[in-house]
Motif scaffolding. Structure first.
Motif, mmCIF file in Angstrom:
data_model
loop_
_atom_site.group_PDB
_atom_site.id
_atom_site.type_symbol
_atom_site.label_atom_id
_atom_site.label_comp_id
_atom_site.label_asym_id
_atom_site.label_seq_id
_atom_site.Cartn_x
_atom_site.Cartn_y
_atom_site.Cartn_z
ATOM 1 N N CYS A 54 9.673 1.649 -2.375
ATOM 2 C CA CYS A 54 9.780 2.296 -1.063
ATOM 3 C C CYS A 54 10.690 1.491 -0.139
ATOM 4 O O CYS A 54 10.581 0.262 -0.039
ATOM 5 C CB CYS A 54 8.391 2.412 -0.435
ATOM 6 N N GLU A 71 3.623 4.255 8.621
ATOM 7 C CA GLU A 71 2.325 4.638 9.200
ATOM 8 C C GLU A 71 1.823 3.547 10.138
ATOM 9 O O GLU A 71 1.280 3.838 11.216
ATOM 10 C CB GLU A 71 1.311 4.879 8.082
ATOM 11 N N HIS A 125 10.879 2.254 3.089
ATOM 12 C CA HIS A 125 10.254 2.359 4.411
ATOM 13 C C HIS A 125 11.135 3.116 5.402
ATOM 14 O O HIS A 125 11.216 2.774 6.578
ATOM 15 C CB HIS A 125 9.904 0.970 4.955
ATOM 16 N N GLU A 168 10.203 7.851 3.278
ATOM 17 C CA GLU A 168 9.539 8.197 2.027
ATOM 18 C C GLU A 168 8.098 8.660 2.284
ATOM 19 O O GLU A 168 7.427 8.188 3.211
ATOM 20 C CB GLU A 168 9.512 6.984 1.075
ATOM 21 N N ALA A 169 7.653 9.557 1.456
ATOM 22 C CA ALA A 169 6.275 10.036 1.565
ATOM 23 C C ALA A 169 5.307 8.904 1.206
ATOM 24 O O ALA A 169 5.552 8.127 0.288
ATOM 25 C CB ALA A 169 6.066 11.227 0.619
ATOM 26 N N GLY A 170 4.223 8.830 1.952
ATOM 27 C CA GLY A 170 3.206 7.816 1.659
ATOM 28 C C GLY A 170 3.623 6.403 2.007
ATOM 29 O O GLY A 170 3.104 5.443 1.424
ATOM 30 N N CYS A 171 4.526 6.233 2.968
ATOM 31 C CA CYS A 171 4.983 4.894 3.355
ATOM 32 C C CYS A 171 3.965 4.258 4.306
ATOM 33 O O CYS A 171 3.780 4.716 5.438
ATOM 34 C CB CYS A 171 6.358 4.962 4.012
ATOM 35 N N ALA A 172 3.313 3.201 3.846
ATOM 36 C CA ALA A 172 2.291 2.532 4.649
ATOM 37 C C ALA A 172 2.910 1.782 5.830
ATOM 38 O O ALA A 172 2.272 1.630 6.879
ATOM 39 C CB ALA A 172 1.496 1.566 3.775
ATOM 40 N N LYS A 178 0.815 -1.217 0.000
ATOM 41 C CA LYS A 178 0.000 0.000 0.000
ATOM 42 C C LYS A 178 0.851 1.271 0.000
ATOM 43 O O LYS A 178 0.316 2.380 0.049
ATOM 44 C CB LYS A 178 -0.934 -0.005 1.214
ATOM 45 N N CYS A 179 2.195 1.107 0.002
ATOM 46 C CA CYS A 179 3.072 2.280 -0.051
ATOM 47 C C CYS A 179 2.876 3.019 -1.373
ATOM 48 O O CYS A 179 2.573 2.415 -2.404
ATOM 49 C CB CYS A 179 4.535 1.860 0.097
ATOM 50 N N ARG A 180 3.090 4.333 -1.342
ATOM 51 C CA ARG A 180 2.885 5.151 -2.541
ATOM 52 C C ARG A 180 3.847 4.746 -3.653
ATOM 53 O O ARG A 180 3.476 4.714 -4.831
ATOM 54 C CB ARG A 180 3.069 6.632 -2.210
ATOM 55 N N PHE A 181 5.086 4.425 -3.289
ATOM 56 C CA PHE A 181 6.097 4.086 -4.289
ATOM 57 C C PHE A 181 6.432 2.596 -4.214
ATOM 58 O O PHE A 181 6.619 2.049 -3.126
ATOM 59 C CB PHE A 181 7.365 4.924 -4.080
#
Length: 365
Positions: free
Chosen positions: A295, A307, A297, A300-304, A289-292
């Motif tokens: 990633c 989160e 982890h 990075e922006a949007g790292c599921a 589900k990470c943005r990239f």
């Protein structure tokens, strides 16, 4: 002792008949017999044959054509032997295809596989409930198990030394989702029935864990006799000494086989990413589900994954260990690729030299 007490079954017998005919046609051997390698003492190995135990060694031809030590006969292997006479050691001519292989990265700077055991059905991952209790180490053992093609079982030993067993069980289940977790105390004779459920006829069960975790005690406990030496651990840090110095198979009740292995304080992984994916399935699922897609982890922006750590769905220590395993395996892959390139150049040079000298290294089977 009979070969049937060491796992020989109708299934293996049927497979042997087919394999033997094909091998004899290619190799020109006749009158080969099946055996299992039950203990390794270096230059010689102990075998169980149709006629009982016998010492043996690999043939010169077998040693010549195998350039990878991990492909040489190992404890647990079913092998094809000949017996020149009734007195001499048996000669091992071939290793039958393995249905599982437990390996680790060999110690030292060179990247190579160290084979621990073969043809194992279930692997008991023994972790003592004392000062040596370590979930990060358990994750490493799980990776090894999944990558080896065996069924892992977490065995929490020495429960009589733990004040909060339920909490330890929860920790183990947290890093090994879906894997059986069994709590035992050989001293108090607790948990034996749960272990014996995996000791079915023809099955081979291996034990692995750090020194002092109680593997040899478990072998003696399940065997009902003192087949392995045991030693006490240091009380201040629960560390043990290497009681088991070699790998050996022990037949027990129900015609199952136990394999004790020397304790491993450090476990360097030999992995093809399968084991990591199984062991850290919760992290890899969330990572999708990470943005990239690439990633790492780590910021990075949007790292599921990050989160999930912040919300408590994942523990930070588990994610850190996941990152560490990935870095370790990436480093191992680079070293292996470098080694293969160097071996390729060496083989090319050797081939040219062989052509000039007028001979070839090929071995006819």
């Amino acid at each position: 002792m009979s070969i049937h007490q060491y796992g020989w079954s109708d299934e293996w017998n049927s497979y042997w008949d087919q394999w033997k005919q094909s091998f004899e046609e290619r190799a020109g051997h006749s009158q080969l017999r099946p055996a299992r390698l039950i203990a390794d003492y270096g230059q010689k190995v102990k075998l169980i044959t149709m006629d009982g135990e016998r010492w043996g060694a690999a043939s010169g031809k077998l040693r010549h054509i195998i350039d990878d030590p991990a492909e040489m006969p190992a404890v647990g292997d079913w092998v094809a032997i000949s017996t020149p006479d009734g007195v001499s050691d048996a000669v091992i001519h071939a290793v039958l295809p393995r249905k599982s292989r437990i390996s680790r990265q060999a110690a030292g700077f060179e990247t190579k596989e160290q084979l621990i055991a073969t043809n194992v059905d279930t692997l008991f991952l023994v972790n003592a409930l004392n000062h040596d209790f370590n979930m990060r180490r358990l994750e490493r053992y799980l990776i090894m198990a999944w990558n080896s093609g065996v069924n892992p079982v977490v065995v929490l030993s020495k429960s009589d030394l733990c004040d909060d067993v339920e909490a330890r069980i929860a920790e183990a289940e947290g890093v090994a989702p879906g894997v059986p977790v069994i709590v035992i105390s050989a001293l108090q004779n607790e948990g034996r029935e749960q272990l014996e459920a995996f000791l079915q006829p023809g099955c081979t069960v291996a034990l692995t864990g750090s020194s002092g975790s109680g593997k040899s005690t478990i072998v003696n406990w399940l065997s009902g006799t003192e087949v392995q030496l045991t030693q006490d651990v240091r009380e201040e840090d629960s560390r043990g000494r290497h009681t088991t110095t070699h790998r050996q198979l022990f037949p027990i009740a129900k015609q199952a086989v136990l394999l004790d292995t020397p304790g491993m304080r450090e476990l360097n992984l030999w992995d093809d990413s399968t084991g990591v994916a199984h062991t850290f399935a919760d992290i890899t699922d969330i990572a999708q589900k990470c943005r990239f897609a690439d990633c790492k982890h780590k910021g990075e922006a949007g790292c599921a994954v990050e989160e999930a750590v912040q919300t408590g769905r994942l523990s930070e220590s588990r994610v850190n260990n996941y990152r560490k395993m990935q870095r370790e395996l990436e480093y191992q892959a680079r070293k292996e690729a470098d080694r293969r390139r160097k071996d390729g150049r060496t083989s090319t040079t050797s081939g040219r030299r062989d052509q000039r000298s007028g001979w070839r290294r090929d071995v006819e089977w």
